[in-house]
Design an enzyme around this catalytic site. Structure first.
Site, PDB file in Angstrom:
ATOM      1  N   SER A   1       0.831  -1.263   0.003  1.00  0.00           N
ATOM      2  CA  SER A   1       0.026   0.100   0.172  1.00  0.00           C
ATOM      3  C   SER A   1       0.882   1.287   0.054  1.00  0.00           C
ATOM      4  CB  SER A   1      -1.004  -0.008   1.333  1.00  0.00           C
ATOM      5  OG  SER A   1      -1.681  -1.091   1.389  1.00  0.00           O
TER       6      SER A   1
HETATM    7  N1  SAH Z   1      -0.678  -4.834   4.482  1.00  0.00           N
HETATM    8  C1  SAH Z   1      -0.134  -5.262   3.170  1.00  0.00           C
HETATM    9  C2  SAH Z   1      -1.193  -4.861   2.055  1.00  0.00           C
HETATM   10  C3  SAH Z   1      -1.463  -6.052   0.977  1.00  0.00           C
HETATM   11  S1  SAH Z   1      -2.629  -6.061  -0.256  1.00  0.00           S
HETATM   12  C4  SAH Z   1       1.215  -4.602   2.757  1.00  0.00           C
HETATM   13  O1  SAH Z   1       1.625  -3.605   3.744  1.00  0.00           O
HETATM   14  O2  SAH Z   1       1.889  -4.946   1.936  1.00  0.00           O
HETATM   15  C5  SAH Z   1      -3.730  -7.023   0.270  1.00  0.00           C
HETATM   16  C6  SAH Z   1      -3.578  -8.166   0.750  1.00  0.00           C
HETATM   17  O3  SAH Z   1      -4.812  -8.825   1.147  1.00  0.00           O
HETATM   18  C7  SAH Z   1      -2.963  -9.267  -0.428  1.00  0.00           C
HETATM   19  O4  SAH Z   1      -1.789  -9.811  -0.038  1.00  0.00           O
HETATM   20  C8  SAH Z   1      -4.110 -10.304  -0.423  1.00  0.00           C
HETATM   21  O5  SAH Z   1      -3.523 -11.507  -1.079  1.00  0.00           O
HETATM   22  C9  SAH Z   1      -4.763 -10.097   0.793  1.00  0.00           C
HETATM   23  N2  SAH Z   1      -5.981 -10.554   0.746  1.00  0.00           N
HETATM   24  C10 SAH Z   1      -6.830 -10.609   0.088  1.00  0.00           C
HETATM   25  N3  SAH Z   1      -8.167 -11.093   0.260  1.00  0.00           N
HETATM   26  C11 SAH Z   1      -7.810 -11.779   1.631  1.00  0.00           C
HETATM   27  C12 SAH Z   1      -8.849 -12.431   2.378  1.00  0.00           C
HETATM   28  N4  SAH Z   1      -9.865 -12.954   2.205  1.00  0.00           N
HETATM   29  N5  SAH Z   1      -8.008 -12.786   3.785  1.00  0.00           N
HETATM   30  C13 SAH Z   1      -6.790 -12.576   3.849  1.00  0.00           C
HETATM   31  N6  SAH Z   1      -5.998 -11.805   3.033  1.00  0.00           N
HETATM   32  C14 SAH Z   1      -6.542 -11.585   1.806  1.00  0.00           C
END
Ligand code: SAH
Length: 213
Positions: free
Chosen positions: A64
């Site tokens: 993000s």
């Molecule tokens: N907090 C992360 C942002 C990653 S983007 C960072 O700082 O890099 C969002 C993430 O949510 C992705 O890795 C994706 O695989 C995950 N995601 C999507 N749907 C999800 C679900 N139902 N449960 C857990 N994680 C999920």
């Protein structure tokens, strides 16, 4: 895995950019100033690590934008020792920010590849979240509930009920809600069935995916 004076300098500039955009919480600003974001990204994006932008990581996901990470973290109002659940571990950057501000972090990721890679990487960097879980964030983490705060780092089509019910009284849920564009929502639990809701502007996230099975 190198962190240099050049990186530290760039990081300080990033902190100033985020401050100018309105982030005030000094713990959050210090966390952004301390964490080597360039190490959380693919090497092809290294030169961009300290721009205030989201970037691709493995498995079609993104790290993000730093401002967004700071904005969501500020809304959680973390006190040292607070139990915080993160949905969407991804690169682990948000998780590291939560560790830096003193939270006991539980974080769920649904993609095994990212879960494995990030678990290893965070411990190599010296971050010690309480628990990283490979699973579905829509369910929250009933075994460890209740939480002082829950942060969702993917765009949710709706607010999953388990996340509201796993908050302590006084606890805060920060969740971007919507399909193409999301509205940042803050829920504060006032009683067993009472929640205060605030809508805090538009953001764009990758989608929070529902498991089909
Ligand atoms: N907090 C992360 C942002 C990653 S983007 C960072 O700082 O890099 C969002 C993430 O949510 C992705 O890795 C994706 O695989 C995950 N995601 C999507 N749907 C999800 C679900 N139902 N449960 C857990 N994680 C999920």
């Amino acid at each position: 895995m190198k962190d240099t004076f050049k990186h530290k300098g760039l990081r300080q500039q990033l902190v100033n950019v985020i401050k100018a955009k309105g982030i005030k919480d000094t713990n959050v600003l210090n966390a952004i100033g301390n964490i080597p974001r360039h190490l959380f990204m693919d090497s092809s994006f290294l030169d961009h690590a300290y721009q205030d932008k989201a970037f691709p990581i493995a498995a079609d996901q993104t790290i993000s934008q730093p401002y967004t990470v700071a904005f969501q973290t500020e809304l959680l109002k973390v006190k040292s020792g607070d139990k915080i659940l993160e949905i969407g571990t991804g690169s682990g950057y948000q998780c590291a920010v939560l560790c830096e501000v003193g939270a006991k972090v539980y974080s769920i990721e649904r993609q095994q590849e990212l879960f494995k890679k990030t678990s290893k990487f965070l411990s190599k960097l010296g971050y010690r979240p309480k628990k990283l879980i490979f699973g579905d964030g829509y369910k929250g983490l009933p075994d460890e509930a209740p939480f002082d705060g829950i942060i969702v780092t993917a765009g949710a089509p709706f607010v999953p009920k388990p996340l509201l019910s796993q908050l302590k009284i006084g606890g805060r849920l920060v969740i971007p809600v919507g399909d193409d564009v999301q509205i940042m929502n803050l829920f504060i639990r006032k009683g067993s069935k009472e929640f205060e809701q605030h809508e805090l502007g538009e953001f764009r996230f990758v989608p929070l995916l529902e498991d089909k099975n």
